[in-house]
Design a protein around this motif. Structure first.
Motif, PDB file in Angstrom:
ATOM      1  N   GLN A 177      55.207  10.679  55.462  1.00  0.00           N
ATOM      2  CA  GLN A 177      56.013  10.579  54.574  1.00  0.00           C
ATOM      3  C   GLN A 177      55.224   9.615  53.158  1.00  0.00           C
ATOM      4  O   GLN A 177      54.509   8.825  53.598  1.00  0.00           O
ATOM      5  CB  GLN A 177      57.260   9.641  54.642  1.00  0.00           C
ATOM      6  CG  GLN A 177      58.010  10.516  55.667  1.00  0.00           C
ATOM      7  CD  GLN A 177      59.382   9.644  56.178  1.00  0.00           C
ATOM      8  OE1 GLN A 177      59.516   8.479  55.984  1.00  0.00           O
ATOM      9  NE2 GLN A 177      60.318  10.049  56.748  1.00  0.00           N
TER      10      GLN A 177
ATOM     11  N   SER B 152      63.128  16.978  48.602  1.00  0.00           N
ATOM     12  CA  SER B 152      62.741  15.806  49.730  1.00  0.00           C
ATOM     13  C   SER B 152      62.038  14.534  48.925  1.00  0.00           C
ATOM     14  O   SER B 152      60.928  14.557  49.133  1.00  0.00           O
ATOM     15  CB  SER B 152      61.708  16.415  50.797  1.00  0.00           C
ATOM     16  OG  SER B 152      62.257  17.241  51.564  1.00  0.00           O
TER      17      SER B 152
ATOM     18  N   GLU C  60      59.655  11.361  50.097  1.00  0.00           N
ATOM     19  CA  GLU C  60      59.217  11.741  51.642  1.00  0.00           C
ATOM     20  C   GLU C  60      58.275  12.914  51.651  1.00  0.00           C
ATOM     21  O   GLU C  60      56.996  12.638  52.239  1.00  0.00           O
ATOM     22  CB  GLU C  60      60.409  12.187  52.469  1.00  0.00           C
ATOM     23  CG  GLU C  60      61.323  10.937  52.623  1.00  0.00           C
ATOM     24  CD  GLU C  60      62.652  11.114  53.682  1.00  0.00           C
ATOM     25  OE1 GLU C  60      62.963  10.217  54.405  1.00  0.00           O
ATOM     26  OE2 GLU C  60      62.986  12.471  53.880  1.00  0.00           O
ATOM     27  N   TYR C  61      58.651  14.099  51.207  1.00  0.00           N
ATOM     28  CA  TYR C  61      57.886  15.170  51.456  1.00  0.00           C
ATOM     29  C   TYR C  61      57.997  16.067  50.242  1.00  0.00           C
ATOM     30  O   TYR C  61      58.192  17.415  50.470  1.00  0.00           O
ATOM     31  CB  TYR C  61      58.301  15.865  52.601  1.00  0.00           C
ATOM     32  CG  TYR C  61      58.397  15.145  53.944  1.00  0.00           C
ATOM     33  CD1 TYR C  61      57.235  14.609  54.653  1.00  0.00           C
ATOM     34  CD2 TYR C  61      59.745  14.814  54.413  1.00  0.00           C
ATOM     35  CE1 TYR C  61      57.481  13.755  55.603  1.00  0.00           C
ATOM     36  CE2 TYR C  61      59.795  14.260  55.794  1.00  0.00           C
ATOM     37  CZ  TYR C  61      58.677  13.426  56.267  1.00  0.00           C
ATOM     38  OH  TYR C  61      58.691  12.854  57.498  1.00  0.00           O
TER      39      TYR C  61
ATOM     40  N   GLY D 109      55.695  13.505  60.728  1.00  0.00           N
ATOM     41  CA  GLY D 109      55.732  12.802  59.343  1.00  0.00           C
ATOM     42  C   GLY D 109      55.930  11.314  59.368  1.00  0.00           C
ATOM     43  O   GLY D 109      56.324  10.525  58.475  1.00  0.00           O
TER      44      GLY D 109
ATOM     45  N   ARG E 165      64.282  11.089  62.590  1.00  0.00           N
ATOM     46  CA  ARG E 165      64.809  11.280  61.309  1.00  0.00           C
ATOM     47  C   ARG E 165      65.922  11.780  61.140  1.00  0.00           C
ATOM     48  O   ARG E 165      66.862  11.691  60.383  1.00  0.00           O
ATOM     49  CB  ARG E 165      63.709  11.883  60.421  1.00  0.00           C
ATOM     50  CG  ARG E 165      64.195  12.159  59.055  1.00  0.00           C
ATOM     51  CD  ARG E 165      62.882  12.673  58.284  1.00  0.00           C
ATOM     52  NE  ARG E 165      63.386  13.148  56.865  1.00  0.00           N
ATOM     53  CZ  ARG E 165      63.887  14.364  56.148  1.00  0.00           C
ATOM     54  NH1 ARG E 165      63.865  15.574  57.316  1.00  0.00           N
ATOM     55  NH2 ARG E 165      64.152  14.450  55.038  1.00  0.00           N
TER      56      ARG E 165
END
Length: 249
Positions: free
Chosen positions: A95, A151, A154-155, A199, A204
């Motif tokens: 992340q 996201s 985070e992503y 991640g 999560r």
């Protein structure tokens, strides 16, 4: 289409594994593309064969074009002309916010998550298209709810890579429809797979499930059933479509 031969990239774990087992139970001959987890891939093959199915595993770095070409050659040699492709292999990096991203990370992620799907689709179309003497077929791209949600924090890079997969799905479906090839995508989200550990947050799904309309995470098998339907003759008039599997998010 009676003799179904299907490649699942990243078929050794998570959604890929569940899809391989599901398709084998429905009569598909299966090739699993895997990168490093040989024992996991072999375990899937053993499960399929014990159930009376036919399957092979081929080691491949999906980001390397020449290895993808060889993967398809092995399918030609060991199973026959491919009729189905599941572009499932993808990677997730720890992340990070936008300020923490660099070009090396982006290049690695996009090579694995995007370029590989293009090259796999290219090789599949060469074999499936009517103009090449193929009998047609179906491609299912595994996108993500992240392509819609972004996201943030985070992503964002992963989400953008899946946005590219959505665009590939739309464009390719139009390009090859007249060649007997259907192209669709599934967009899973908040599924219990090992990818979340990649991640940096293995739990999560448990953290976010309370924010989902269905109040639970999803299972890989639920995604696999959607993929199997899109590959099936029951979905024969479906192309350029998306199935969202994210608990209502």
């Amino acid at each position: 289409m009676k003799n179904k031969i299907t490649l699942i990239t990243g078929g050794d774990r998570g959604i890929g594994r569940a899809t391989a087992l599901c398709l084998a139970s429905k009569g598909h001959q299966v090739c699993i593309g895997y990168h490093t987890r040989e024992a996991s891939a072999q375990a899937v093959i053993d499960d399929i064969r014990h159930g009376g199915g036919n399957a092979i595993a081929v080691q491949v770095d999906i980001a390397q074009e020449e290895q993808v070409v060889e993967l398809f050659r092995q399918i030609d040699k060991q199973l026959g002309p491919i009729t189905g492709l599941v572009n499932n292999a993808a990677m997730l990096m720890p992340q990070a916010s936008i300020e923490q991203l660099d070009a090396t990370r982006l290049a690695t992620l996009f090579a694995t998550n995007v370029s590989s799907s293009f090259i796999c689709a290219r090789e599949a179309v060469k074999r499936m298209a009517h103009r090449h003497g193929g009998q047609g077929g179906a491609i299912v791209n595994v996108s993500s709810a992240a392509s819609r949600l972004g996201s943030p924090h985070e992503y964002v890079d992963y989400a953008a890579s899946k946005g590219a997969i959505d665009t590939l799905t739309i464009g390719l479906s139009l390009e090859v429809a007249a060649q007997g090839i259907r192209v669709n995508a599934v967009r899973p989200g908040f599924i219990y797979t090992e990818m979340h550990a990649d991640g940096g947050e293995p739990k999560r799904v448990d953290r976010v499930k309370g924010n989902l309309p269905m109040q639970r995470g999803g299972q890989p098998e639920e995604v696999a059933q959607a993929i199997a339907w899109l590959l099936s003759d029951e979905a024969s008039y479906v192309t350029g479509s998306f199935l969202d599997l994210a608990g209502g998010k």
